[in-house]
Scaffold this motif. Structure first.
Motif, PDB file in Angstrom:
ATOM      1  N   TYR A   1       0.823  -1.212   0.000  1.00 59.39           N
ATOM      2  CA  TYR A   1       0.000   0.000   0.000  1.00 59.39           C
ATOM      3  C   TYR A   1       0.857   1.262   0.000  1.00 59.39           C
ATOM      4  CZ  TYR A   1      -4.347  -2.577   0.710  1.00 59.39           C
ATOM      5  OH  TYR A   1      -5.430  -3.395   0.558  1.00 59.39           O
ATOM      6  N   TYR A   2       1.956   1.264   0.729  1.00 61.69           N
ATOM      7  CA  TYR A   2       2.798   2.466   0.761  1.00 61.69           C
ATOM      8  C   TYR A   2       3.450   2.726  -0.593  1.00 61.69           C
ATOM      9  CZ  TYR A   2       5.288   6.346   2.693  1.00 61.69           C
ATOM     10  OH  TYR A   2       5.725   7.623   2.933  1.00 61.69           O
ATOM     11  N   MET A   3       3.572   1.705  -1.409  1.00 64.26           N
ATOM     12  CA  MET A   3       4.160   1.889  -2.731  1.00 64.26           C
ATOM     13  C   MET A   3       3.330   2.852  -3.590  1.00 64.26           C
ATOM     14  SD  MET A   3       7.076   0.384  -2.878  1.00 64.26           S
ATOM     15  CE  MET A   3       7.399   0.306  -4.617  1.00 64.26           C
ATOM     16  N   PHE A   4       2.057   3.041  -3.279  1.00 59.85           N
ATOM     17  CA  PHE A   4       1.271   4.052  -3.993  1.00 59.85           C
ATOM     18  C   PHE A   4       1.833   5.451  -3.717  1.00 59.85           C
ATOM     19  CE2 PHE A   4      -1.767   0.533  -3.942  1.00 59.85           C
ATOM     20  CZ  PHE A   4      -2.197   0.548  -5.255  1.00 59.85           C
ATOM     21  N   ILE A   5       2.300   5.687  -2.506  1.00 59.32           N
ATOM     22  CA  ILE A   5       2.949   6.953  -2.163  1.00 59.32           C
ATOM     23  C   ILE A   5       4.284   7.062  -2.917  1.00 59.32           C
ATOM     24  CG2 ILE A   5       3.924   8.337  -0.279  1.00 59.32           C
ATOM     25  CD1 ILE A   5       0.822   7.970  -0.132  1.00 59.32           C
ATOM     26  N   VAL A   6       5.019   5.952  -2.975  1.00 62.90           N
ATOM     27  CA  VAL A   6       6.293   5.927  -3.702  1.00 62.90           C
ATOM     28  C   VAL A   6       6.049   6.206  -5.188  1.00 62.90           C
ATOM     29  CG1 VAL A   6       8.291   4.506  -4.333  1.00 62.90           C
ATOM     30  CG2 VAL A   6       7.358   4.385  -2.008  1.00 62.90           C
ATOM     31  N   ASP A   7       4.971   5.634  -5.741  1.00 59.75           N
ATOM     32  CA  ASP A   7       4.624   5.887  -7.146  1.00 59.75           C
ATOM     33  C   ASP A   7       4.500   7.382  -7.413  1.00 59.75           C
ATOM     34  OD1 ASP A   7       4.472   3.149  -7.621  1.00 59.75           O
ATOM     35  OD2 ASP A   7       2.288   3.086  -7.675  1.00 59.75           O
ATOM     36  N   GLU A   8       3.775   8.079  -6.556  1.00 58.71           N
ATOM     37  CA  GLU A   8       3.582   9.525  -6.727  1.00 58.71           C
ATOM     38  C   GLU A   8       4.910  10.270  -6.596  1.00 58.71           C
ATOM     39  OE1 GLU A   8       0.878  11.228  -7.793  1.00 58.71           O
ATOM     40  OE2 GLU A   8       0.079   9.218  -8.101  1.00 58.71           O
ATOM     41  N   PHE A   9       5.732   9.859  -5.635  1.00 59.41           N
ATOM     42  CA  PHE A   9       7.049  10.473  -5.482  1.00 59.41           C
ATOM     43  C   PHE A   9       7.847  10.322  -6.777  1.00 59.41           C
ATOM     44  CE2 PHE A   9      11.560  10.325  -4.563  1.00 59.41           C
ATOM     45  CZ  PHE A   9      11.749  11.408  -3.727  1.00 59.41           C
ATOM     46  N   CYS A  10       7.821   9.137  -7.354  1.00 60.88           N
ATOM     47  CA  CYS A  10       8.565   8.884  -8.594  1.00 60.88           C
ATOM     48  C   CYS A  10       8.070   9.781  -9.732  1.00 60.88           C
ATOM     49  CB  CYS A  10       8.458   7.411  -8.995  1.00 60.88           C
ATOM     50  SG  CYS A  10       9.395   6.304  -7.921  1.00 60.88           S
ATOM     51  N   LYS A  11       6.766   9.919  -9.867  1.00 63.56           N
ATOM     52  CA  LYS A  11       6.211  10.768 -10.922  1.00 63.56           C
ATOM     53  C   LYS A  11       6.656  12.216 -10.781  1.00 63.56           C
ATOM     54  CE  LYS A  11       2.011   8.050 -11.496  1.00 63.56           C
ATOM     55  NZ  LYS A  11       0.566   8.032 -11.228  1.00 63.56           N
ATOM     56  N   ASN A  12       6.864  12.651  -9.550  1.00 63.98           N
ATOM     57  CA  ASN A  12       7.237  14.038  -9.285  1.00 63.98           C
ATOM     58  C   ASN A  12       8.745  14.260  -9.202  1.00 63.98           C
ATOM     59  OD1 ASN A  12       4.551  15.036  -9.143  1.00 63.98           O
ATOM     60  ND2 ASN A  12       4.365  14.117  -7.121  1.00 63.98           N
ATOM     61  N   ASN A  13       9.539  13.220  -9.358  1.00 68.12           N
ATOM     62  CA  ASN A  13      10.994  13.328  -9.249  1.00 68.12           C
ATOM     63  C   ASN A  13      11.657  12.578 -10.392  1.00 68.12           C
ATOM     64  OD1 ASN A  13      11.709  14.680  -6.477  1.00 68.12           O
ATOM     65  ND2 ASN A  13       9.934  13.349  -6.129  1.00 68.12           N
ATOM     66  N   THR A  14      11.538  13.146 -11.585  1.00 59.98           N
ATOM     67  CA  THR A  14      12.088  12.493 -12.772  1.00 59.98           C
ATOM     68  C   THR A  14      13.174  13.347 -13.419  1.00 59.98           C
ATOM     69  OG1 THR A  14      10.404  13.457 -14.199  1.00 59.98           O
ATOM     70  CG2 THR A  14       9.932  11.278 -13.291  1.00 59.98           C
ATOM     71  N   ASN A  15      14.038  12.666 -14.143  1.00 56.50           N
ATOM     72  CA  ASN A  15      15.028  13.301 -15.006  1.00 56.50           C
ATOM     73  C   ASN A  15      14.522  13.120 -16.425  1.00 56.50           C
ATOM     74  OD1 ASN A  15      16.890  13.781 -12.888  1.00 56.50           O
ATOM     75  ND2 ASN A  15      17.602  11.671 -13.043  1.00 56.50           N
ATOM     76  N   VAL A  16      14.498  14.188 -17.193  1.00 54.80           N
ATOM     77  CA  VAL A  16      14.061  14.068 -18.579  1.00 54.80           C
ATOM     78  C   VAL A  16      15.206  14.543 -19.468  1.00 54.80           C
ATOM     79  CG1 VAL A  16      12.306  14.689 -20.282  1.00 54.80           C
ATOM     80  CG2 VAL A  16      11.686  14.509 -17.875  1.00 54.80           C
ATOM     81  N   SER A  17      15.998  13.598 -19.906  1.00 60.14           N
ATOM     82  CA  SER A  17      17.099  13.909 -20.830  1.00 60.14           C
ATOM     83  C   SER A  17      16.985  12.938 -21.994  1.00 60.14           C
ATOM     84  CB  SER A  17      18.449  13.789 -20.132  1.00 60.14           C
ATOM     85  OG  SER A  17      18.588  12.498 -19.571  1.00 60.14           O
ATOM     86  N   GLY A  18      15.960  13.132 -22.793  1.00 57.99           N
ATOM     87  CA  GLY A  18      15.707  12.242 -23.916  1.00 57.99           C
ATOM     88  C   GLY A  18      14.760  11.110 -23.556  1.00 57.99           C
TER      89      GLY A  18
END
Length: 194
Positions: free
Chosen positions: A108-125
């Motif tokens: 269940y806590y992985m849903f919080i981790v999912d949101e964290f990941c979406k908000n902390n990305t590197n976009v270099s291609g």
């Protein structure tokens, strides 16, 4: 996160080598498996052979895969020894902490981790999770009794959401919103200061 989990990347064995694929019996997960079979995975659409396994071995049952590239912010609980493609990072609770967590609480806590990941990305291609930030993300360690209570509540909400029929679309929407609200509230912890 890095204090709690051992983290390993998934990989794709060479499709040009039939020894890795023909007659395979080991589940090899991709995003399609989550889309088709949900977030608790016991078997995969595709399978590999033991010849495809690298030296670190399989991802163990009761560990998690987390999409850290491409379709960021998806996770699943693995309930079988398996592997996954390179879009996923495997998270396994460190042996020294295994008695501190309920697997379902982490699920269940992985849903919080999912949101964290979406908000902390590197976009270099190609979009990917900022792994440095993910490794430093705080992860709560509430007492087992509290984890049991949280899991019981969220299990009831999940059952309610999944058991409603299509004849009640407004109710379904309201219950889902309520579930997400309480899930996030139950899984938000204040930092303790020494």
């Amino acid at each position: 996160m890095e204090d709690i989990f051992e983290m390993r990347n998934g990989y794709t064995p060479s499709k040009n080598n039939p020894l890795f694929w023909e007659g395979g019996t080991i589940p090899w997960f991709r995003m399609e498996d989550i889309r088709d079979n949900g977030r608790i995975l016991s078997d995969a659409i595709q399978h590999i052979t033991p010849a495809a396994i690298k030296s670190k071995g399989l991802f163990e049952a009761n560990s998690f895969i987390l999409a850290t590239t491409a379709t960021i912010g998806e996770h699943a609980l693995l309930i079988a020894d398996s592997l996954a493609n390179q879009r996923f990072t495997n998270l396994k609770v460190r042996k020294s902490l295994s008695d501190k967590f309920l697997t379902k609480f982490i699920y269940y806590y992985m849903f919080i981790v999912d949101e964290f990941c979406k908000n902390n990305t590197n976009v270099s291609g190609f979009a990917s999770v900022d792994m440095g930030k993910l490794k430093r993300m705080p992860f709560p360690v509430p007492p087992i009794e509290l984890q049991e209570k949280i899991v019981a509540i969220l299990d009831r909400f999940e059952t309610l959401v999944n058991d409603l029929t299509t004849g009640l679309p407004a109710e379904i929407t309201a219950v889902k919103e309520q579930y997400e609200y309480y899930r996030n509230k139950l899984l938000t912890f204040k930092n303790l200061t020494a």
